[in-house]
Design an enzyme around this catalytic site. Sequence first.
Site, PDB file in Angstrom:
ATOM      1  N   TYR A  72      54.716  30.195  87.707  1.00  0.00           N
ATOM      2  CA  TYR A  72      55.781  29.987  88.699  1.00  0.00           C
ATOM      3  C   TYR A  72      56.030  28.493  88.888  1.00  0.00           C
ATOM      4  O   TYR A  72      57.186  28.033  88.886  1.00  0.00           O
ATOM      5  CB  TYR A  72      55.384  30.632  90.026  1.00  0.00           C
ATOM      6  CG  TYR A  72      56.448  30.558  91.094  1.00  0.00           C
ATOM      7  CD1 TYR A  72      57.548  31.416  91.071  1.00  0.00           C
ATOM      8  CD2 TYR A  72      56.359  29.644  92.140  1.00  0.00           C
ATOM      9  CE1 TYR A  72      58.523  31.359  92.060  1.00  0.00           C
ATOM     10  CE2 TYR A  72      57.326  29.586  93.132  1.00  0.00           C
ATOM     11  CZ  TYR A  72      58.408  30.442  93.084  1.00  0.00           C
ATOM     12  OH  TYR A  72      59.374  30.376  94.063  1.00  0.00           O
ATOM     13  N   SER A  77      61.653  24.837  94.051  1.00  0.00           N
ATOM     14  CA  SER A  77      60.610  25.016  95.061  1.00  0.00           C
ATOM     15  C   SER A  77      59.848  23.702  95.177  1.00  0.00           C
ATOM     16  O   SER A  77      59.858  22.881  94.248  1.00  0.00           O
ATOM     17  CB  SER A  77      59.648  26.133  94.638  1.00  0.00           C
ATOM     18  OG  SER A  77      58.472  26.137  95.432  1.00  0.00           O
TER      19      SER A  77
END
Length: 325
Positions: free
Chosen positions: A155, A142
């Site tokens: 995350y 990401s």
Amino acid sequence: MRVRDSVVVITGASSGIGRATALAFARKGCTVVLAARRAEALEAVRQECERHRGAKALVVPTDVTDAEAVDELARRAVRRFGRIDVWVNSAAVTVFGPFEEVPLEDVRRVLDVNVMGYVHGARAALRVMREQGRGTLVNVSSIVGVVSQPYTHVYGMSKHAVRALGASLRQELLLDRAKHIHVCTVLPATIDTPLFEHAANYTGRKPVAMPPVYSPERVARTIVDLVRVPRREVVVGPMGRAMVLESRVMPGRVERMMARQVDRTHLSRKESAPAGRGNLHAPAPGEGAAHGGWGGRRRTAMRRLTTVTLLVGAAAGVARRARAR
């Protein structure tokens, strides 16, 4: 590497990027091996995939935190189809919350899925690919693996780790002269998936997709293209690319900007949300979906239309000035 007729294993195939990727490979006539926790959702994906001419699909319910289950996933793919050409690590979960308020059990679970799940997948895939002498491993990271955010600490940690894993594996393969085995890392910007709906949350505010939002099909196309032409890392989404580039030049400025952006647009100021663990410890019910209802396709189309309109307007202005001379 030729895409058509490839055997592709995809974790996290029940929803979001994984599901869109399975369908993208199926459209190319590939064989897809679908892995996730939800058997019902995987069966729905299988039926979608097999509607495409020449595509075959195998459902293997798998919890990627279980190393033996992931090894069995690889064994079943090889027993059934003889090889693994592509392995896509796409399974992921997340939790929103102030750092000191997120339960440590939830922190460990995110790391178990997003990091150890990728470790298990990479080990299973590379064993097969080393024996074959070829193959492509794709890890979905990401842009928060480059530009961190508040309230999604674990995350972001996991996605930084995925980038580090990919770099280390490429180095080992280089030293081993395994030139036909490729490791690619994909860094999507905000994608229209159910991730936000199913996230664990301790902020008291509803998580929403932070704009600009892109479609999961855009990421899927990038992954298919990486099989044709492997690259080390690819950022998906123009805004994501801009942020990654800017972070290298002005990291402090980007940190401040991201902090404000998350507070203003990633956590709703209008809708509250009760504390909950989302799909961390148990899968969400139902058949799943690639999209999360955040309008990724529509917003992308509108951005493109706006860009074309501006370019046409600019070209017309230049032409008028040229005629006036």
